[in-house]
Write a protein that holds these residues in place. Structure first.
Motif, mmCIF file in Angstrom:
data_model
loop_
_atom_site.group_PDB
_atom_site.id
_atom_site.type_symbol
_atom_site.label_atom_id
_atom_site.label_comp_id
_atom_site.label_asym_id
_atom_site.label_seq_id
_atom_site.Cartn_x
_atom_site.Cartn_y
_atom_site.Cartn_z
ATOM 1 N N GLU A 2 0.814 -1.213 0.062
ATOM 2 C CA GLU A 2 0.164 0.039 0.073
ATOM 3 C C GLU A 2 0.803 1.215 -0.199
ATOM 4 N N PHE B 217 2.233 1.598 -3.463
ATOM 5 C CA PHE B 217 1.214 2.464 -4.591
ATOM 6 C C PHE B 217 1.240 3.721 -4.141
ATOM 7 N N ALA B 218 1.179 4.314 -2.750
ATOM 8 C CA ALA B 218 0.974 5.403 -2.826
ATOM 9 C C ALA B 218 2.091 6.359 -3.445
ATOM 10 N N THR C 88 2.410 6.271 -7.215
ATOM 11 C CA THR C 88 1.081 6.971 -7.683
ATOM 12 C C THR C 88 1.536 8.398 -7.807
ATOM 13 N N ASN D 220 -3.328 7.145 -10.617
ATOM 14 C CA ASN D 220 -3.845 5.839 -9.949
ATOM 15 C C ASN D 220 -2.915 4.616 -10.273
ATOM 16 N N THR D 221 -2.982 3.579 -9.015
ATOM 17 C CA THR D 221 -2.528 2.178 -9.377
ATOM 18 C C THR D 221 -3.782 1.516 -9.277
ATOM 19 N N THR E 8 -5.797 0.998 -6.219
ATOM 20 C CA THR E 8 -4.994 0.698 -4.802
ATOM 21 C C THR E 8 -4.154 1.726 -4.682
ATOM 22 N N GLY E 9 -4.057 2.855 -5.340
ATOM 23 C CA GLY E 9 -3.234 3.964 -5.164
ATOM 24 C C GLY E 9 -3.825 5.319 -5.750
ATOM 25 N N TRP F 16 -3.669 9.706 -6.238
ATOM 26 C CA TRP F 16 -2.990 10.882 -6.051
ATOM 27 C C TRP F 16 -3.506 11.941 -6.947
ATOM 28 N N VAL G 221 -8.919 5.091 -3.628
ATOM 29 C CA VAL G 221 -8.530 4.029 -3.375
ATOM 30 C C VAL G 221 -9.791 3.100 -2.971
#
Length: 221
Positions: free
Chosen positions: A82, A85-86, A89, A102-103, A115-116, A118, A128
């Motif tokens: 996680e 991902f953040a 992204t 985004n992921t 899942t991610g 921004w 998310v």
């Protein structure tokens, strides 16, 4: 006179204009030959378009390498997916000058799960946990279909809930790249803009480098 003396021997860059009205950068160098008689000045004018382009490419490459190092550091720390991902992204979004990024993880039923997420500039990101049907030919959908980096310069005229969602946020185009784990297509990293044709050529290929780091983090996990 003061302005002239400050330019003599000190090249400066100024915008010039072509016949078609387009601007381009030039460098002007003024010298004052020490000759007898009235004061004389000599000027040299040089088109520096190629130099400015090369400088911009170097800055872009340096920014990309710095972003990749930051992501690699997070991956090497064995952070939770996680967190990866953040970070990925955000780094992708900022690097490409996107408004949102985004992921996504692809699901067996053909949908995707965010899942991610921004965003910047007051633009709302797809949060998310959002389930997307991937029923429109957006960047994420085309990554799932082709397994290759893709770009979509305009969402205009697209049907489906995914396109409606993105247009509702104010997004108009995007680029994306696949995340592969153990030889299979796991998901995608995408970046979107509020303008059509917003991303430069090759932007989707640049995302692919970050997608590989996501894949490494998932494989380690």
């Amino acid at each position: 006179a003061g302005g002239e003396s400050s330019m003599v021997g000190h090249p400066v860059e100024l915008p010039a204009m072509r016949k078609d009205g387009s601007e381009f950068p030039v460098e002007i160098a003024i010298t004052r030959p020490l000759l007898p008689g009235p004061v004389q000045f000599t000027g040299f004018l040089r088109d520096v378009t190629d130099r400015k382009r090369a400088e911009e490419e170097l800055r872009s490459l340096a920014a990309e390498q710095a972003a990749l190092r930051r992501v690699a550091t997070v991956v090497a720390s064995e952070a939770e997916p996680e967190r990866v991902f953040a970070v990925v992204t955000e780094e992708v979004g900022r690097l490409l000058g996107a408004k949102t990024a985004n992921t996504l993880r692809f699901e067996p039923d053909g949908s995707g799960v965010v899942t991610g997420a921004w965003s910047t500039g007051g633009v709302r990101a797809v949060p998310v946990g959002t389930h997307s049907p991937l029923d429109s030919p957006t960047a994420a959908t085309q990554v799932r279909r082709t397994g290759q980096p893709v770009r979509v310069d305009s969402f205009e005229g697209m049907t489906g809930r995914t396109a409606e969602l993105l247009r509702g946020i104010g997004l108009r185009g995007g680029v994306g790249a696949p995340i592969r784990v153990a030889g299979g297509l796991w998901g995608a990293v995408v970046a979107s803009s509020t303008k059509e044709n917003a991303f430069p050529p090759g932007a989707e290929q640049r995302i692919a480098n970050f997608a590989e780091l996501v894949a490494l983090a998932l494989a380690n996990a």
